[in-house]
Write an enzyme that holds these catalytic residues in place. Structure first.
Site, PDB file in Angstrom:
ATOM      1  N   ARG A 243      30.378  34.598  39.012  1.00 13.11           N
ATOM      2  CA  ARG A 243      30.299  36.054  38.990  1.00 13.11           C
ATOM      3  C   ARG A 243      28.857  36.445  39.331  1.00 13.11           C
ATOM      4  NH1 ARG A 243      33.603  34.402  34.854  1.00 13.11           N
ATOM      5  NH2 ARG A 243      35.736  35.219  34.989  1.00 13.11           N
ATOM      6  N   LYS A 270      31.884  36.235  31.243  1.00 11.12           N
ATOM      7  CA  LYS A 270      32.911  37.241  30.938  1.00 11.12           C
ATOM      8  C   LYS A 270      33.735  36.840  29.725  1.00 11.12           C
ATOM      9  CE  LYS A 270      36.638  39.862  33.093  1.00 11.12           C
ATOM     10  NZ  LYS A 270      37.422  40.097  34.330  1.00 11.12           N
ATOM     11  N   HIS A 333      30.899  39.710  44.967  1.00  8.66           N
ATOM     12  CA  HIS A 333      31.944  39.213  44.068  1.00  8.66           C
ATOM     13  C   HIS A 333      33.064  38.534  44.849  1.00  8.66           C
ATOM     14  CE1 HIS A 333      34.918  39.141  40.830  1.00  8.66           C
ATOM     15  NE2 HIS A 333      33.930  39.402  39.997  1.00  8.66           N
ATOM     16  N   ARG A 336      34.067  34.604  45.109  1.00 11.92           N
ATOM     17  CA  ARG A 336      34.971  33.941  44.175  1.00 11.92           C
ATOM     18  C   ARG A 336      36.383  33.849  44.741  1.00 11.92           C
ATOM     19  NH1 ARG A 336      33.651  33.132  39.144  1.00 11.92           N
ATOM     20  NH2 ARG A 336      35.618  33.779  38.181  1.00 11.92           N
ATOM     21  N   HIS A 360      38.130  30.534  34.479  1.00  9.30           N
ATOM     22  CA  HIS A 360      39.307  31.355  34.216  1.00  9.30           C
ATOM     23  C   HIS A 360      40.181  30.767  33.116  1.00  9.30           C
ATOM     24  CE1 HIS A 360      39.528  33.577  38.348  1.00  9.30           C
ATOM     25  NE2 HIS A 360      38.650  34.101  37.517  1.00  9.30           N
ATOM     26  N   TYR A 370      40.485  20.670  26.647  1.00  2.00           N
ATOM     27  CA  TYR A 370      41.122  19.748  27.578  1.00  2.00           C
ATOM     28  C   TYR A 370      40.610  19.964  28.990  1.00  2.00           C
ATOM     29  CZ  TYR A 370      44.746  17.294  30.167  1.00  2.00           C
ATOM     30  OH  TYR A 370      45.408  16.433  31.018  1.00  2.00           O
TER      31      TYR A 370
END
Length: 399
Positions: A243, A270, A333, A336, A360, A370
């Site tokens: 970001r 974020k 942006h 991404r 994300h 994990y």
């Protein structure tokens, strides 16, 4: 005997304080220092109590008698005049102290202590400043839906539909905090839902096919304008696709160039969790070259205007405009989305590894752990592969 103004003026201090009655439980207390204080003795629920009406002559004899009568009227209705006076005092204090702007400032400070990103807080404060201009000094209970709507409509009249929507949401957040802290009863912004023009939903512009993205990469590497910080930041946006705020606010202490790792602190992500990214060799080289150019500044991307501040997101977007890319073609942006599309399109990488690299990953704690453990090695390989793809885009321009 009832008091008169003449008699009151003739009262002189003595070695000890003394009382002079006026009737109905009210008397004037003359202190040893010469002060003349109105008092009223009364009984409520079987207990003797004492009211204060102020000092003479600031509170005149006539006004003191009016207040005595008001107190007797309350007693006749079964109301304790002292409790009523304290409640009135608290209400007056609330009106003066519990203004919208003060509660809004409290909320912002609360969010800061909770670890919200400084850029998020700055945007919130920018919105609150618009509200404070119109009704910040008003007690929060006096801020009506009509007052809020008038402020929102001013923003909307400029065509800033999204800002008007966010302003309504931010004002509502202040009111909900005030309700939670017992300083307001309701959130008046709830009644304003549907009153504003709904902004069109637009996604961040990005080049998501290989040919278009290759053209952007070649333009970025060939760009000679702007500062070293801006040029390096755009290259690293293409390589690392974080970001924009995560990158441009970066500090050198977050980078371990020897081990090719960048640790983005939770305060700037974020998802409000630390995000560790592998650095491909090309990114390490860009960072090393930038540090040689910018010197000992603690910021990785210092502004050329104010060295203690970072470059802005607008700086990067303006550079893209100078390269010929319009806002509906590509933004900072948008790197991404470009990377996400092309990495998934390649079919070489696990979708979860791509999502982990984009930060994300969902909120589930086990799943997050994990992702970090299982996909790190794949993410390291993916970072080098992506950097190599960018080098291929650059080499294609030489043919």
């Amino acid at each position: 005997m009832a008091l008169t103004d003449t008699r009151i003026r003739q009262l002189k201090p003595d070695t000890k304080s003394y009382k002079v009655a006026d009737g109905g439980g009210m008397f004037l207390l003359v202190t040893a220092k010469g002060s003349k204080l109105w008092r009223m003795k009364y009984r409520f629920d079987g207990r003797e109590k004492l009211l204060s009406f102020g000092a003479y002559p600031e509170t005149s004899l006539a006004r003191a008698r009016e207040r005595r009568q008001e107190a007797k009227s309350l007693l006749a209705e079964g109301i304790d005049p002292m409790a009523k006076a304290l409640a009135d005092k608290d209400a007056a204090a609330a009106r003066n102290e519990h203004t919208f702007s003060l509660i809004a400032a409290e909320l912002v400070e609360k969010l800061r202590k909770e670890g919200k990103a400084e850029t998020t807080l700055q945007k919130k404060q920018w919105l609150l400043d618009k509200a404070n201009q119109d009704f910040g000094d008003l007690p929060i209970r006096d801020v009506s839906p009509a007052k809020i709507l008038a402020t929102l409509k001013k923003v909307e009249a400029l065509g800033n539909y999204e800002s008007a929507k966010r302003l309504r949401s931010t004002i509502g957040q202040v009111f909900r905090y005030a309700v939670a802290t017992a300083r307001a009863d309701t959130d008046p912004t709830y009644a304003l839902r549907g009153a504003l023009i709904a902004p069109k939903v637009s996604h961040m512009a990005a080049a998501t096919n290989r040919e278009d993205f290759a053209a952007i990469v070649r333009a970025v590497w060939g760009y000679e304008g702007g500062s070293p910080s801006t040029r390096a930041a755009l290259k690293l946006m293409a390589l690392l696709y974080t970001r924009p705020g995560e990158l441009r606010l970066a500090l050198w202490e977050e980078f371990d160039l020897e081990n090719a790792i960048w640790t983005i602190p939770a305060s700037r992500t974020k998802m409000r969790r630390e995000h560790v990214k592998p650095l491909p060799a090309l990114a390490v080289q860009i960072l090393a070259d930038l540090r040689h150019e910018t010197g000992s500044n603690y910021r990785v991307f210092p502004s050329s205007i104010a060295r203690d501040k970072p470059i802005s997101e607008n700086t990067m977007n303006q550079a893209l405009r100078r390269m010929g890319f319009e806002p509906d073609q590509h933004t900072s942006h948008g790197f991404r989305a470009s990377a996400s599309s092309l990495l998934n399109e390649s079919g070489l990488w696990n979708e979860d590894a791509i999502e982990a690299e984009l930060s994300h990953v969902g909120a589930d704690q086990v799943r997050r752990a994990y992702h970090r453990a299982a996909y790190w090695e794949e993410r390291v390989r993916m970072a080098e592969w992506w950097a190599n793809e960018i080098l291929i885009f650059l080499s294609d321009s030489d043919r």
